[in-house]
Write a protein that holds these residues in place. Structure first.
Motif, PDB file in Angstrom:
ATOM      1  N   PRO A  80       0.989  -1.281   0.307  1.00  0.00           N
ATOM      2  CA  PRO A  80      -0.091   0.085   0.284  1.00  0.00           C
ATOM      3  C   PRO A  80       0.521   1.096  -0.296  1.00  0.00           C
ATOM      4  O   PRO A  80       2.202   1.207   0.752  1.00  0.00           O
ATOM      5  CB  PRO A  80      -0.868  -0.209   1.128  1.00  0.00           C
ATOM      6  CG  PRO A  80      -0.763  -1.147   1.467  1.00  0.00           C
ATOM      7  CD  PRO A  80       0.415  -2.469   0.963  1.00  0.00           C
ATOM      8  N   ALA A  81      -0.034   2.361  -0.571  1.00  0.00           N
ATOM      9  CA  ALA A  81       0.785   3.891  -0.804  1.00  0.00           C
ATOM     10  C   ALA A  81       1.551   3.665   0.710  1.00  0.00           C
ATOM     11  O   ALA A  81       3.019   4.488   0.783  1.00  0.00           O
ATOM     12  CB  ALA A  81       0.387   4.373  -1.355  1.00  0.00           C
ATOM     13  N   HIS A  82       1.236   3.889   2.026  1.00  0.00           N
ATOM     14  CA  HIS A  82       1.621   4.855   2.930  1.00  0.00           C
ATOM     15  C   HIS A  82       2.851   3.435   3.228  1.00  0.00           C
ATOM     16  O   HIS A  82       4.103   3.800   3.884  1.00  0.00           O
ATOM     17  CB  HIS A  82       0.905   4.677   4.317  1.00  0.00           C
ATOM     18  CG  HIS A  82       0.185   2.729   4.792  1.00  0.00           C
ATOM     19  ND1 HIS A  82      -0.875   2.407   3.987  1.00  0.00           N
ATOM     20  CD2 HIS A  82       0.471   2.299   5.444  1.00  0.00           C
ATOM     21  CE1 HIS A  82      -1.507   1.022   4.416  1.00  0.00           C
ATOM     22  NE2 HIS A  82      -0.545   1.698   6.033  1.00  0.00           N
ATOM     23  N   VAL A  83       2.854   2.836   3.519  1.00  0.00           N
ATOM     24  CA  VAL A  83       3.982   1.159   3.227  1.00  0.00           C
ATOM     25  C   VAL A  83       5.256   1.706   2.458  1.00  0.00           C
ATOM     26  O   VAL A  83       6.656   1.387   3.112  1.00  0.00           O
ATOM     27  CB  VAL A  83       3.722  -0.254   3.489  1.00  0.00           C
ATOM     28  CG1 VAL A  83       4.888  -1.187   3.474  1.00  0.00           C
ATOM     29  CG2 VAL A  83       2.395  -0.325   4.345  1.00  0.00           C
ATOM     30  N   VAL A  84       4.674   1.937   1.091  1.00  0.00           N
ATOM     31  CA  VAL A  84       5.950   2.200   0.839  1.00  0.00           C
ATOM     32  C   VAL A  84       6.929   3.926   1.233  1.00  0.00           C
ATOM     33  O   VAL A  84       7.690   3.660   0.762  1.00  0.00           O
ATOM     34  CB  VAL A  84       5.204   2.767  -1.116  1.00  0.00           C
ATOM     35  CG1 VAL A  84       6.607   2.807  -2.258  1.00  0.00           C
ATOM     36  CG2 VAL A  84       4.708   1.896  -1.312  1.00  0.00           C
ATOM     37  N   VAL A  85       5.721   4.549   1.504  1.00  0.00           N
ATOM     38  CA  VAL A  85       6.207   5.487   2.131  1.00  0.00           C
ATOM     39  C   VAL A  85       7.015   5.425   2.949  1.00  0.00           C
ATOM     40  O   VAL A  85       8.650   6.083   3.301  1.00  0.00           O
ATOM     41  CB  VAL A  85       5.125   6.628   2.308  1.00  0.00           C
ATOM     42  CG1 VAL A  85       6.595   8.168   3.650  1.00  0.00           C
ATOM     43  CG2 VAL A  85       4.500   7.912   1.749  1.00  0.00           C
ATOM     44  N   TYR A  86       7.032   4.663   3.980  1.00  0.00           N
ATOM     45  CA  TYR A  86       7.423   4.411   4.881  1.00  0.00           C
ATOM     46  C   TYR A  86       9.540   3.484   4.261  1.00  0.00           C
ATOM     47  O   TYR A  86      10.258   3.087   4.988  1.00  0.00           O
ATOM     48  CB  TYR A  86       7.039   3.603   6.231  1.00  0.00           C
ATOM     49  CG  TYR A  86       6.325   3.604   6.924  1.00  0.00           C
ATOM     50  CD1 TYR A  86       6.717   4.908   7.959  1.00  0.00           C
ATOM     51  CD2 TYR A  86       5.081   3.877   6.691  1.00  0.00           C
ATOM     52  CE1 TYR A  86       6.135   5.437   8.554  1.00  0.00           C
ATOM     53  CE2 TYR A  86       4.140   4.398   7.608  1.00  0.00           C
ATOM     54  CZ  TYR A  86       4.894   5.596   9.175  1.00  0.00           C
ATOM     55  OH  TYR A  86       3.853   6.223   9.171  1.00  0.00           O
ATOM     56  N   TYR A  87       8.610   2.363   3.565  1.00  0.00           N
ATOM     57  CA  TYR A  87       9.938   1.910   2.631  1.00  0.00           C
ATOM     58  C   TYR A  87      10.837   2.889   2.220  1.00  0.00           C
ATOM     59  O   TYR A  87      11.721   3.024   1.928  1.00  0.00           O
ATOM     60  CB  TYR A  87       8.812   0.906   1.599  1.00  0.00           C
ATOM     61  CG  TYR A  87      10.279   0.194   0.799  1.00  0.00           C
ATOM     62  CD1 TYR A  87      11.430  -0.636   1.687  1.00  0.00           C
ATOM     63  CD2 TYR A  87      10.465   0.575  -0.450  1.00  0.00           C
ATOM     64  CE1 TYR A  87      12.048  -0.721   0.842  1.00  0.00           C
ATOM     65  CE2 TYR A  87      11.517  -0.142  -1.110  1.00  0.00           C
ATOM     66  CZ  TYR A  87      12.413  -0.342  -0.672  1.00  0.00           C
ATOM     67  OH  TYR A  87      13.223  -1.388  -1.442  1.00  0.00           O
ATOM     68  N   VAL A  88      10.422   4.153   1.456  1.00  0.00           N
ATOM     69  CA  VAL A  88      11.663   5.221   1.396  1.00  0.00           C
ATOM     70  C   VAL A  88      12.425   5.193   2.268  1.00  0.00           C
ATOM     71  O   VAL A  88      13.757   6.220   1.964  1.00  0.00           O
ATOM     72  CB  VAL A  88      10.575   5.753   0.306  1.00  0.00           C
ATOM     73  CG1 VAL A  88      11.440   7.392   0.343  1.00  0.00           C
ATOM     74  CG2 VAL A  88       9.706   5.288  -0.912  1.00  0.00           C
ATOM     75  N   ILE A  89      11.883   5.702   3.533  1.00  0.00           N
ATOM     76  CA  ILE A  89      12.474   6.264   4.471  1.00  0.00           C
ATOM     77  C   ILE A  89      13.020   5.598   4.775  1.00  0.00           C
ATOM     78  O   ILE A  89      14.688   5.476   5.413  1.00  0.00           O
ATOM     79  CB  ILE A  89      11.552   6.582   5.499  1.00  0.00           C
ATOM     80  CG1 ILE A  89      10.660   7.770   4.930  1.00  0.00           C
ATOM     81  CG2 ILE A  89      12.300   7.348   6.823  1.00  0.00           C
ATOM     82  CD1 ILE A  89       9.744   8.246   6.040  1.00  0.00           C
ATOM     83  N   ALA A  90      13.207   4.009   5.466  1.00  0.00           N
ATOM     84  CA  ALA A  90      13.961   3.055   5.741  1.00  0.00           C
ATOM     85  C   ALA A  90      15.268   2.703   4.914  1.00  0.00           C
ATOM     86  O   ALA A  90      16.202   2.703   4.947  1.00  0.00           O
ATOM     87  CB  ALA A  90      13.173   2.136   5.760  1.00  0.00           C
TER      88      ALA A  90
END
Length: 284
Positions: free
Chosen positions: A50-60
């Motif tokens: 999901p989009a919100h998980v991808v945001v955290y992935y980019v930060i990670a």
């Protein structure tokens, strides 16, 4: 009643989950989803990423730069699994799925999230963050190397080296830096060929009252000085040696008042000048 001990998945580190918790606290899920909605990037159907998980992935990805893309995703998903539901089945998306998810997300949500949340964090007790009640920040710029790929080369370019060009394309960026904490905020990024002066125009609006902004001599110009001064912040900028600043009034501490002008014609006519205080010193 005896309790069943919770164990980490094999090969995992508690620091991975602590890092995830800190990221989630700094970038709350509600804020992330709000930014996604505002930029039209919210997931419209159920996906593996999901989009919100991808945001955290980019930060990670920024936290674990030495690990592969899939390894970072595995650590992120294991963190979510361990924090929310240790019994859930874990499925790590393949390379193509990761690429498609990041393409769907795009740049704008990450940029808006950064601009909305990243800000000065110094408290009154933070050493080096204050001078006589002003929050000390610096205007500065640098470059970052990116992967040696044709798309990056075309988008960002690379500097000229002694023999040909450098090994990697580079991004140029300019930021405000909170001196006491080294937090970068108001960051603007562009291709290597973009000047720091150009990027600074987009950074200066993040200044405000109660700040003392330092800057090196390469940033000084009438336009940028006036723009920065309009934010209500105080400025202490170095200037080039060849800039003419004749003394109009000598002050008790040895500094003096002078004027800067938008053009040589204004200087000759003594019009549209802005009064500045000049601290002239010689390095021994």
């Amino acid at each position: 009643m005896a309790r069943t001990l919770a164990e980490l998945p094999k090969g995992s580190r508690i620091t991975d989950y602590i890092s995830l918790g800190v990221v989630a606290k700094t970038f709350p899920v509600a804020t992330v989803k709000s930014v996604l909605e505002a930029t039209g990037r919210s997931s419209r159907r159920q996906r593996e990423l999901p989009a919100h998980v991808v945001v955290y992935y980019v930060i990670a990805l920024a936290l674990y730069m030495q690990s592969s893309y899939r390894e970072v995703l595995r650590g992120l998903l294991e963190g979510i699994q361990w924090l929310l539901n240790p019994t859930a089945r874990l499925k790590v998306t393949g390379k193509s799925g990761i690429s498609q998810a990041r393409t769907r997300l795009g740049v704008e949500p990450v940029k808006q999230l950064h601009d909305q949340i990243v800000c000065p964090i110094a408290t009154e007790a933070t050493k080096g963050a204050w001078y006589r009640g002003w929050r000390v920040v610096s205007l500065d710029g640098s470059t970052l190397e990116v992967a040696d790929e044709q798309v990056n080369d075309a988008a960002f370019g690379r500097p000229v080296a002694q023999r040909g060009k450098s090994a990697f394309p580079q991004i140029r960026f300019v930021s405000l830096v909170e001196n006491g904490t080294h937090v970068l905020f108001g960051t603007q990024m562009a291709s290597y060929g973009t000047s720091e002066m150009t990027l600074a125009k987009g950074v200066l609006p993040r200044l405000g009252q109660g700040m003392l902004c330092l800057a090196d001599r390469y940033f000084f110009s009438f336009e940028l000085w006036r723009q920065a001064r309009a934010t209500g912040s105080e400025l202490l900028w170095r200037i080039r040696k060849n800039l003419r600043l004749p003394c109009e009034q000598r002050l008790d501490d040895g500094s003096y008042l002078s004027r800067i002008y938008p053009s040589q014609e204004d200087r000759r006519r003594n019009t549209n000048g802005v009064v500045v205080r000049v601290i002239d010193y010689q390095l021994e």
